[in-house]
Each structure stands twice: as structure tokens, then as C-alpha cells.
Motif scaffolding. Structure first.
Motif, PDB file in Angstrom:
ATOM      1  N   ASP A   1       0.833  -1.195   0.000  1.00  5.52           N
ATOM      2  CA  ASP A   1       0.000   0.000   0.000  1.00  5.52           C
ATOM      3  C   ASP A   1       0.877   1.258   0.000  1.00  5.52           C
ATOM      4  O   ASP A   1       2.064   1.219   0.346  1.00  5.52           O
ATOM      5  CB  ASP A   1      -0.973  -0.005   1.173  1.00  5.52           C
ATOM      6  CG  ASP A   1      -0.286   0.004   2.527  1.00  5.52           C
ATOM      7  OD1 ASP A   1       0.432   0.977   2.829  1.00  5.52           O
ATOM      8  OD2 ASP A   1      -0.459  -0.956   3.294  1.00  5.52           O
ATOM      9  N   GLU A   2       0.275   2.370  -0.399  1.00  2.00           N
ATOM     10  CA  GLU A   2       1.027   3.606  -0.591  1.00  2.00           C
ATOM     11  C   GLU A   2       1.707   4.085   0.688  1.00  2.00           C
ATOM     12  O   GLU A   2       2.812   4.640   0.653  1.00  2.00           O
ATOM     13  CB  GLU A   2       0.098   4.682  -1.147  1.00  2.00           C
ATOM     14  CG  GLU A   2      -0.352   4.384  -2.571  1.00  2.00           C
ATOM     15  CD  GLU A   2      -1.388   5.368  -3.081  1.00  2.00           C
ATOM     16  OE1 GLU A   2      -2.031   6.037  -2.240  1.00  2.00           O
ATOM     17  OE2 GLU A   2      -1.543   5.474  -4.301  1.00  2.00           O
ATOM     18  N   GLN A   3       1.063   3.895   1.826  1.00  2.00           N
ATOM     19  CA  GLN A   3       1.649   4.334   3.090  1.00  2.00           C
ATOM     20  C   GLN A   3       2.945   3.591   3.388  1.00  2.00           C
ATOM     21  O   GLN A   3       3.939   4.192   3.814  1.00  2.00           O
ATOM     22  CB  GLN A   3       0.644   4.136   4.233  1.00  2.00           C
ATOM     23  CG  GLN A   3       1.133   4.680   5.568  1.00  2.00           C
ATOM     24  CD  GLN A   3       0.079   4.572   6.654  1.00  2.00           C
ATOM     25  OE1 GLN A   3      -1.027   4.109   6.424  1.00  2.00           O
ATOM     26  NE2 GLN A   3       0.433   4.988   7.861  1.00  2.00           N
ATOM     27  N   ARG A   4       2.949   2.284   3.162  1.00  4.91           N
ATOM     28  CA  ARG A   4       4.170   1.506   3.427  1.00  4.91           C
ATOM     29  C   ARG A   4       5.258   1.824   2.400  1.00  4.91           C
ATOM     30  O   ARG A   4       6.440   1.860   2.739  1.00  4.91           O
ATOM     31  CB  ARG A   4       3.847   0.013   3.449  1.00  4.91           C
ATOM     32  CG  ARG A   4       3.068  -0.412   4.686  1.00  4.91           C
ATOM     33  CD  ARG A   4       3.033  -1.904   4.848  1.00  4.91           C
ATOM     34  NE  ARG A   4       2.249  -2.546   3.808  1.00  4.91           N
ATOM     35  CZ  ARG A   4       2.209  -3.853   3.594  1.00  4.91           C
ATOM     36  NH1 ARG A   4       2.943  -4.669   4.332  1.00  4.91           N
ATOM     37  NH2 ARG A   4       1.445  -4.358   2.648  1.00  4.91           N
ATOM     38  N   ILE A   5       4.862   2.050   1.155  1.00  6.95           N
ATOM     39  CA  ILE A   5       5.839   2.449   0.148  1.00  6.95           C
ATOM     40  C   ILE A   5       6.495   3.774   0.541  1.00  6.95           C
ATOM     41  O   ILE A   5       7.719   3.938   0.463  1.00  6.95           O
ATOM     42  CB  ILE A   5       5.185   2.564  -1.245  1.00  6.95           C
ATOM     43  CG1 ILE A   5       4.831   1.170  -1.780  1.00  6.95           C
ATOM     44  CG2 ILE A   5       6.118   3.285  -2.222  1.00  6.95           C
ATOM     45  CD1 ILE A   5       4.074   1.193  -3.090  1.00  6.95           C
ATOM     46  N   GLN A   6       5.686   4.725   0.966  1.00  7.97           N
ATOM     47  CA  GLN A   6       6.199   6.030   1.371  1.00  7.97           C
ATOM     48  C   GLN A   6       7.163   5.902   2.541  1.00  7.97           C
ATOM     49  O   GLN A   6       8.205   6.569   2.579  1.00  7.97           O
ATOM     50  CB  GLN A   6       5.033   6.959   1.735  1.00  7.97           C
ATOM     51  CG  GLN A   6       5.460   8.378   2.091  1.00  7.97           C
ATOM     52  CD  GLN A   6       6.093   9.101   0.922  1.00  7.97           C
ATOM     53  OE1 GLN A   6       5.727   8.885  -0.229  1.00  7.97           O
ATOM     54  NE2 GLN A   6       7.056   9.962   1.223  1.00  7.97           N
ATOM     55  N   SER A   7       6.857   5.038   3.482  1.00 10.13           N
ATOM     56  CA  SER A   7       7.723   4.880   4.652  1.00 10.13           C
ATOM     57  C   SER A   7       9.076   4.279   4.281  1.00 10.13           C
ATOM     58  O   SER A   7      10.088   4.563   4.933  1.00 10.13           O
ATOM     59  CB  SER A   7       7.040   4.014   5.713  1.00 10.13           C
ATOM     60  OG  SER A   7       6.913   2.672   5.279  1.00 10.13           O
TER      61      SER A   7
END
Length: 205
Positions: A122-128
Motif C-alpha cells: 500500500d502507498e503508506q508503506r511504500i512512502q515509509s
């Protein structure tokens, strides 16, 4: 098929959504034989102007990112037509894994069949994983443990179908994976014929 166990490499961020297979490898370049390679034509129309000059601002044209081997893409990466050449172009350039929130279904399956590991996060984990943009983003992708780790030690697990995982770890195609079961297939056929002898009997003329 290329085997995949673990891979450590620099990640390239390509955040645009809906990058289709014609943008990954334009249709006019599909005439090459497989062994000629497609890496130099990866993202051709996104990377180059009509007169062949590198476009300023395209991430792959940045010398500090040109050697990246892990691609971080936007939503619906690999949508569009079913050309397998899109996967070949990524592999031939040197990419070993693509991480995105989601993928075009056919591209996703073609990737796994050719040894390109595609990972849904998901985008949140990619961003992190890529929040420190001032330094090269080095990621470690561990298929046996099904996890991705970044420079700081942040670790995210990912899911993958067990059959596809086994094929990637062994570097075997679907045909090779099936051939491993040849003895069981023959045993089943023999049992099936013995239990149903009329199956093997040709119809009367």
C-alpha cells in the motif's frame, strides 16, 4: 526463468499512475528477437525526445539513479495490452523487482512467469520505505522471508502466492514445475485407466 532469492539494490521512484505496457515498451519495438534484448528501449518515449535526446526530469535519465535495480511505481502499473515484452524490457535493463500499490493483471502474471518479482504494497508503506529522499534509496528484498528492508532497518512483509514463490526460488517455468510432478501424473493416469478401463478403449467403428 531467472531465479530470485534475495536482492539488494537501489530503488528508482516512478510515481505516476497508470503506466501502461506501451509506455514501458512502445509497440514499434516489438519486432526484435528475444535474445536481442529490450533494455535500451525501456520507457523509450518517456525517456527520450523525438530526436533521441534524454528528457530532463525523467528519473531514469538521472546519472545517480541509472543503475537502479528496484522500481517503485504508482497505481495500476503495467495496465493495457498483454505484451510480455514489457517484462523483458524491465529485466533486460536490470530491474529485478517492481513495487507498487497494484498492477495490471496480465503484466503481474507475466512478470512472475519470467522471474521479475512484483510486490503489492500500500502507498503508506511504500512512502515509509522511501521517505529519506536526500540519499539513494537502497532496499533489500528477501523472497524466502517475504519482506523488504530499507536503509534504516524498517521492514515490511509482503504477500505472494506459494506456487509462484516456489517457482521464483527455483528459477523454473510452469512447464518445469509441472515436469517435477511427472511421476505422480503417470501414477494418476495409470490408476484412472485401471479404475475406468472403458476410458482407454477406443469406440467401436
Amino acid at each position: 526463468m531467472l531465479a530470485f532469492t534475495t536482492h539488494r539494490g537501489q530503488a528508482l521512484r516512478l510515481p505516476w499512475e497508470n503506466i501502461d505496457t506501451d509506455q514501458i515498451i512502445p509497440a514499434r519495438y516489438l519486432h526484435r528477437p528475444r535474445d536481442a534484448g529490450y533494455g535500451d528501449q525501456l520507457f523509450h518515449d518517456l525517456r527520450f525526445t523525438p530526436d533521441g535526446k534524454p528528457k530532463v526530469g525523467f528519473p531514469l535519465n538521472d546519472p545517480t539513479q541509472a543503475a537502479s535495480t528496484i522500481l517503485i511505481a504508482g497505481r495500476n502499473f503495467g495496465c493495457g495490452s498483454s505484451r510480455e515484452h514489457a517484462v523483458w524490457a524491465l529485466l533486460d535493463y536490470g530491474f529485478r523487482a517492481v513495487i507498487a500499490p497494484d498492477f495490471g493483471d496480465i503484466f503481474f502474471n507475466n512478470s512472475l512467469k519470467n522471474g521479475l518479482l512484483v510486490i503489492r504494497l500500500d502507498e503508506q508503506r511504500i512512502q515509509s520505505l522511501t521517505q529519506d529522499e536526500d540519499q539513494p534509496q537502497i532496499l533489500n528484498v528477501d523472497l524466502p522471508q517475504q519482506c523488504i528492508t530499507n536503509n534504516t532497518g524498517l521492514r515490511h512483509p509482503f504477500e505472494i502466492d506459494a506456487y509462484r514463490k516456489e517457482a521464483l526460488l527455483k528459477g523454473e517455468s510452469e512447464i518445469q514445475m509441472t515436469y517435477r510432478l511427472l511421476d505422480k501424473i503417470k501414477e494418476f493416469e495409470t490408476h484412472h485407466i485401471n479404475a475406468n478401463p472403458w476410458v482407454a478403449t477406443p469406440p467401436a467403428s
